[in-house]
Design a protein around this motif. Structure first.
Motif, PDB file in Angstrom:
ATOM      1  N   PRO A 446       0.795  -1.236   0.000  1.00  0.00           N
ATOM      2  CA  PRO A 446       0.000   0.000   0.000  1.00  0.00           C
ATOM      3  C   PRO A 446       0.821   1.278   0.000  1.00  0.00           C
ATOM      4  N   GLN A 447       2.117   1.192   0.312  1.00  0.00           N
ATOM      5  CA  GLN A 447       2.916   2.394   0.523  1.00  0.00           C
ATOM      6  C   GLN A 447       3.483   2.941  -0.786  1.00  0.00           C
ATOM      7  N   PRO A 448       3.706   4.249  -0.857  1.00  0.00           N
ATOM      8  CA  PRO A 448       4.401   4.816  -2.008  1.00  0.00           C
ATOM      9  C   PRO A 448       5.867   4.385  -1.984  1.00  0.00           C
ATOM     10  N   PRO A 449       6.505   4.267  -3.131  1.00  0.00           N
ATOM     11  CA  PRO A 449       6.007   4.651  -4.457  1.00  0.00           C
ATOM     12  C   PRO A 449       5.201   3.565  -5.167  1.00  0.00           C
ATOM     13  N   VAL A 450       4.957   2.421  -4.500  1.00  0.00           N
ATOM     14  CA  VAL A 450       4.224   1.319  -5.140  1.00  0.00           C
ATOM     15  C   VAL A 450       2.729   1.609  -5.159  1.00  0.00           C
ATOM     16  N   SER A 451       2.168   1.890  -3.999  1.00  0.00           N
ATOM     17  CA  SER A 451       0.776   2.358  -3.855  1.00  0.00           C
ATOM     18  C   SER A 451      -0.232   1.439  -4.535  1.00  0.00           C
ATOM     19  N   ARG A 452      -0.140   0.145  -4.221  1.00  0.00           N
ATOM     20  CA  ARG A 452      -1.102  -0.843  -4.713  1.00  0.00           C
ATOM     21  C   ARG A 452      -1.630  -1.643  -3.526  1.00  0.00           C
ATOM     22  N   PRO A 453      -2.568  -1.086  -2.775  1.00  0.00           N
ATOM     23  CA  PRO A 453      -3.045  -1.777  -1.572  1.00  0.00           C
ATOM     24  C   PRO A 453      -3.585  -3.161  -1.889  1.00  0.00           C
ATOM     25  N   GLU A 454      -3.380  -4.075  -0.955  1.00  0.00           N
ATOM     26  CA  GLU A 454      -3.766  -5.465  -1.170  1.00  0.00           C
ATOM     27  C   GLU A 454      -5.260  -5.645  -1.364  1.00  0.00           C
ATOM     28  N   CYS A 455      -6.069  -4.685  -0.873  1.00  0.00           N
ATOM     29  CA  CYS A 455      -7.514  -4.818  -1.018  1.00  0.00           C
ATOM     30  C   CYS A 455      -7.953  -4.789  -2.468  1.00  0.00           C
ATOM     31  N   ARG A 456      -7.138  -4.234  -3.361  1.00  0.00           N
ATOM     32  CA  ARG A 456      -7.488  -4.245  -4.784  1.00  0.00           C
ATOM     33  C   ARG A 456      -7.581  -5.673  -5.310  1.00  0.00           C
ATOM     34  N   LEU A 457      -6.784  -6.571  -4.743  1.00  0.00           N
ATOM     35  CA  LEU A 457      -6.796  -7.974  -5.147  1.00  0.00           C
ATOM     36  C   LEU A 457      -7.642  -8.825  -4.216  1.00  0.00           C
ATOM     37  N   ILE A 458      -7.450  -8.653  -2.901  1.00  0.00           N
ATOM     38  CA  ILE A 458      -8.052  -9.557  -1.918  1.00  0.00           C
ATOM     39  C   ILE A 458      -9.468  -9.128  -1.544  1.00  0.00           C
ATOM     40  N   GLY A 459      -9.738  -7.840  -1.610  1.00  0.00           N
ATOM     41  CA  GLY A 459     -11.038  -7.319  -1.207  1.00  0.00           C
ATOM     42  C   GLY A 459     -11.023  -6.742   0.185  1.00  0.00           C
ATOM     43  N   SER A 460     -10.249  -7.334   1.079  1.00  0.00           N
ATOM     44  CA  SER A 460     -10.094  -6.857   2.449  1.00  0.00           C
ATOM     45  C   SER A 460      -8.716  -6.241   2.635  1.00  0.00           C
ATOM     46  N   THR A 461      -8.544  -5.602   3.773  1.00  0.00           N
ATOM     47  CA  THR A 461      -7.299  -4.917   4.102  1.00  0.00           C
ATOM     48  C   THR A 461      -6.762  -5.431   5.426  1.00  0.00           C
ATOM     49  N   TYR A 462      -5.454  -5.683   5.461  1.00  0.00           N
ATOM     50  CA  TYR A 462      -4.817  -6.085   6.723  1.00  0.00           C
ATOM     51  C   TYR A 462      -4.993  -4.991   7.771  1.00  0.00           C
ATOM     52  N   GLN A 463      -5.263  -5.414   9.015  1.00  0.00           N
ATOM     53  CA  GLN A 463      -5.540  -4.469  10.085  1.00  0.00           C
ATOM     54  C   GLN A 463      -4.478  -4.424  11.171  1.00  0.00           C
ATOM     55  N   ASP A 464      -4.272  -5.556  11.850  1.00  0.00           N
ATOM     56  CA  ASP A 464      -3.519  -5.461  13.099  1.00  0.00           C
ATOM     57  C   ASP A 464      -3.102  -6.861  13.527  1.00  0.00           C
ATOM     58  N   ILE A 465      -2.357  -6.903  14.619  1.00  0.00           N
ATOM     59  CA  ILE A 465      -1.923  -8.154  15.236  1.00  0.00           C
ATOM     60  C   ILE A 465      -2.529  -8.258  16.629  1.00  0.00           C
ATOM     61  N   GLY A 466      -2.432  -9.429  17.208  1.00  0.00           N
ATOM     62  CA  GLY A 466      -2.813  -9.597  18.604  1.00  0.00           C
ATOM     63  C   GLY A 466      -4.288  -9.788  18.849  1.00  0.00           C
ATOM     64  N   ALA A 467      -5.073 -10.097  17.809  1.00  0.00           N
ATOM     65  CA  ALA A 467      -6.508 -10.309  18.014  1.00  0.00           C
ATOM     66  C   ALA A 467      -6.751 -11.524  18.899  1.00  0.00           C
ATOM     67  N   ARG A 468      -7.828 -11.446  19.651  1.00  0.00           N
ATOM     68  CA  ARG A 468      -8.307 -12.594  20.427  1.00  0.00           C
ATOM     69  C   ARG A 468      -9.819 -12.445  20.536  1.00  0.00           C
ATOM     70  N   ALA A 469     -10.525 -13.085  19.594  1.00  0.00           N
ATOM     71  CA  ALA A 469     -11.965 -12.873  19.503  1.00  0.00           C
ATOM     72  C   ALA A 469     -12.636 -14.090  18.882  1.00  0.00           C
ATOM     73  N   ASP A 470     -13.952 -14.158  19.044  1.00  0.00           N
ATOM     74  CA  ASP A 470     -14.753 -15.193  18.402  1.00  0.00           C
ATOM     75  C   ASP A 470     -15.074 -14.777  16.974  1.00  0.00           C
ATOM     76  N   LEU A 471     -15.199 -15.761  16.097  1.00  0.00           N
ATOM     77  CA  LEU A 471     -15.724 -15.489  14.767  1.00  0.00           C
ATOM     78  C   LEU A 471     -17.242 -15.432  14.866  1.00  0.00           C
ATOM     79  N   VAL A 472     -17.847 -14.368  14.356  1.00  0.00           N
ATOM     80  CA  VAL A 472     -19.286 -14.146  14.474  1.00  0.00           C
ATOM     81  C   VAL A 472     -19.930 -14.261  13.092  1.00  0.00           C
ATOM     82  N   VAL A 473     -20.843 -15.206  12.950  1.00  0.00           N
ATOM     83  CA  VAL A 473     -21.503 -15.441  11.669  1.00  0.00           C
ATOM     84  C   VAL A 473     -22.387 -14.252  11.326  1.00  0.00           C
TER      85      VAL A 473
END
Length: 621
Positions: A446-473
């Motif tokens: 996502p960073q310049p000078p490349v500026s091609r965020p992964e969401c253009r391909l994957i649809g979602s965007t990376y957020q963070d580390i250290g999650a601890r949660a349930d998956l909610v349908v």
């Protein structure tokens, strides 16, 4: 668990503190610091590895007794002869085939046919994969605890085809050692089959690695120990080469046996560039480096290491850390559960590594789907463009982790061959290509000078580390959850752990993304983890699990020792395994835009949950 961090201010998050967690800690793995670690020329001073948990392949597993343990000779294992550390393998008679086995060991011949699984899902099934997994498995693929430097090695290639010669470079304290090649799969719950075994080879202690400045590249210039040829008795698949010393030294060298002529419905991709990015053997990874050029040989960083001292180029010409899955790196915890289920189903599947995808991206259009596994972070321009072109041509993509295609790399040769060095400066101004060819500068996508965020391909965007949660349908009526019995709002405990992705409204990604699960990650600033799906016009579809724990959560019932691959809770495993069957039923059949077009249900998900959390990073710059 104690968290060990590698400093990396380029990895953002809502609570970005300028650090990048250790890949083991972020997945709930135990990590250790060994101030007296040993390596080439310095053996026997390191403490044995401690106990580890389910997110890591433990080296302490022992299996005994029963039908699982049988002599290698009973299954016609082919041996290579060796008279010394530098001797090539000689041809021996082909391994005896098991009753009912096909006349060829190819896992794509004869052709696949649609068949229903035990749960009624229609999938393309390969008779060759079914026959292969009907053969007896061998439980002794599991290793026992080792000390740093007891035995370790690497191959001169990450993958091979039938007819290729593979050279191993091994350093050991053992007077002699041999190599056992295990194809990984289902094999009636055992997880592996012994395909080949070498004769005894003279063991030697190889020299310490070189530390190349200014890129802090660790590279071994070792003498060859053994060369063997992969022939048609090696079915294409994922292999662990087990180095076995005469005095019980044991460690793995991963190898993929690929088939470039394959037109299997699904190709599963091993994320070896991400393994190598995190590999600290010698003391330097793309995240961590020792100050003052000090060498070390454990996966956990020792005192004095820093992000500033990290490697800018890492080499495949070195082993993986002995305390990182006995040299198997991220394969067992983040990849094997998918292979195990796919081969149990008899899915029409073949395998390659991301280095192979980089070298031959045009081959992706030979398959209906690419499956990316639990941690697939490092992608080259060739991979990114190849995935985009295949997607637009109708190939489907499935990302079964989080943080995929997040950092750009370049590949370059070493003395052993092409694509053996992986370049990633993580700083535009440090990269010699900055201002010369900005499209290949090795920063986050996502960073310049490349500026091609992964969401253009994957649809979602990376957020963070250290999650601890349930998956909610979120949408139980979705094709993904068909037959699972899950209801709206139902929680699958602790499926969202470590790294996570989500759909971010207003960013550069597609606007027709469906959010199938929408999980509040309260411990990371009230952010969300999303399971997403979108389709391209007249092309393929893209699935993203949105969590680094998806692969580990589908681990099912097996006879693999519990401290190697423990089963998850049945309340989690059963619906997620069915969801995986549903996923294959869509992506392995044909272009998903025709069969399962997305409609943009993210609007409903985010209208219900509220606005975008404050502090969420924007990767659209």
């Amino acid at each position: 668990m104690a968290s060990v961090r590698d400093e990396d201010p380029t990895e953002p998050g809502p609570a970005d503190d300028g650090h990048r967690r250790d890949p083991g800690a972020e997945r709930g793995e135990a990590t250790t610091t060994d101030a007296d670690d040993s390596g080439p020329g310095d053996v026997g001073t390191a403490a044995p590895p401690p106990g580890l948990d389910r997110r890591r392949f433990l080296t302490g597993a022992l299996v005994a007794g029963g039908a699982l343990v049988a002599g290698a000779g009973a299954y016609g294992v082919v041996r290579a002869e060796s008279t010394g550390s530098n001797t090539k393998a000689r041809t021996r008679p082909r391994a005896t085939r098991q009753p009912g086995s096909p006349s060829s060991t190819s896992t794509t011949v004869p052709g696949p046919a649609l068949a229903r699984t035990s749960s009624g899902v229609l999938l393309p099934i390969s008779p060759a994969i079914v026959a292969e997994n009907a053969k007896p498995g061998h439980a002794w693929w599991v290793t026992t605890p080792q000390r740093a430097g007891d035995i370790e090695g690497f191959a001169d290639r990450v993958s091979a085809q039938s007819g290729d010669a593979v050279t191993l470079f091994v350093s050991t304290k053992a007077a002699h050692f041999h190599v056992e090649a295990y194809r990984m799969g289902y094999y009636d719950r055992v997880g592996a089959r012994l395909v080949w075994q070498s004769d005894e080879v003279t063991g030697i202690r190889q020299p310490a690695p070189s530390l190349v400045s200014p890129t802090n590249t660790i590279e071994c210039h070792w003498s060859p120990s053994l060369t063997f040829t992969v022939d048609d008795t090696w079915p294409p698949g994922a292999y662990l080469l087990k180095l076995v010393g005469v005095t019980s030294e044991q460690q793995f060298v991963p190898l993929c046996v690929r088939d470039d002529s394959s037109h299997a419905a699904v190709v599963i991709q091993h994320s070896v560039t991400t393994w190598q990015a995190y590999n600290r053997w010698g003391g330097y990874s793309l995240y961590f480096g020792n100050a003052g050029g000090q060498l070390s040989y454990v996966h956990a960083p020792g005192p004095g290491g820093s992000f500033a001292d990290r490697a800018r180029i890492v080499s495949f010409d070195r082993p993986y850390d002995h305390d990182w899955a006995s040299g198997a790196a991220d394969f067992v915890g983040n990849e094997l559960p998918v292979l195990y289920q796919a081969e149990r189903l008899g899915l029409d599947v073949t395998y390659w590594t991301d280095v192979d995808f980089h070298a031959r991206p045009q081959l992706l259009t030979n398959h209906r789907a690419l499956v990316s596994l639990g941690h697939d972070e490092y992608w080259s321009l060739q991979m990114r463009d190849g995935a985009r072109q295949a997607l637009d041509a109708g190939t489907n993509l499935a990302f079964l982790g989080a943080n995929a295609s997040y950092r750009q790399i370049r590949m370059q040769p070493s003395a052993l061959g092409p694509d053996r060095q992986q370049v990633c400066y993580k700083s535009a101004t440090e990269d010699p290509m900055y201002g010369v060819d900005d499209a290949i500068v090795t920063v986050n996508w996502p960073q310049p000078p490349v500026s091609r965020p992964e969401c253009r391909l994957i649809g979602s965007t990376y957020q963070d580390i250290g999650a601890r949660a349930d998956l909610v349908v979120g949408d139980p009526a979705s094709w993904l959850f068909q037959g699972t019995g899950l209801a709206a709002g139902q929680r699958l405990p602790l499926v969202v752990q470590g790294e996570f992705d989500r759909y971010v409204p207003g960013q550069e990604g597609p606007a027709n993304v469906d959010v199938l699960a929408h999980s509040l990650v309260a411990n990371r600033g009230g952010n969300y983890s999303d399971v997403t799906w979108y389709t391209t016009p007249s092309g393929g579809g893209v699935f993203d699990s949105g969590t680094a724990t998806w692969v580990g959560s589908i681990t099912g019932d097996s006879d693999i020792p519990g401290n190697v691959l423990p089963p998850a809770s049945p309340a989690v495993v059963q619906p997620l395994q069915r969801a995986m069957e549903n996923l294959y039923a869509v992506i392995a059949i044909g272009p998903a835009s025709a069969s399962h077009p997305s409609t943009g249900t993210w609007r409903s998900a985010y209208r219900t949950s509220g606005s975008v959390p404050v502090g969420t990073p924007s990767n659209a710059d």
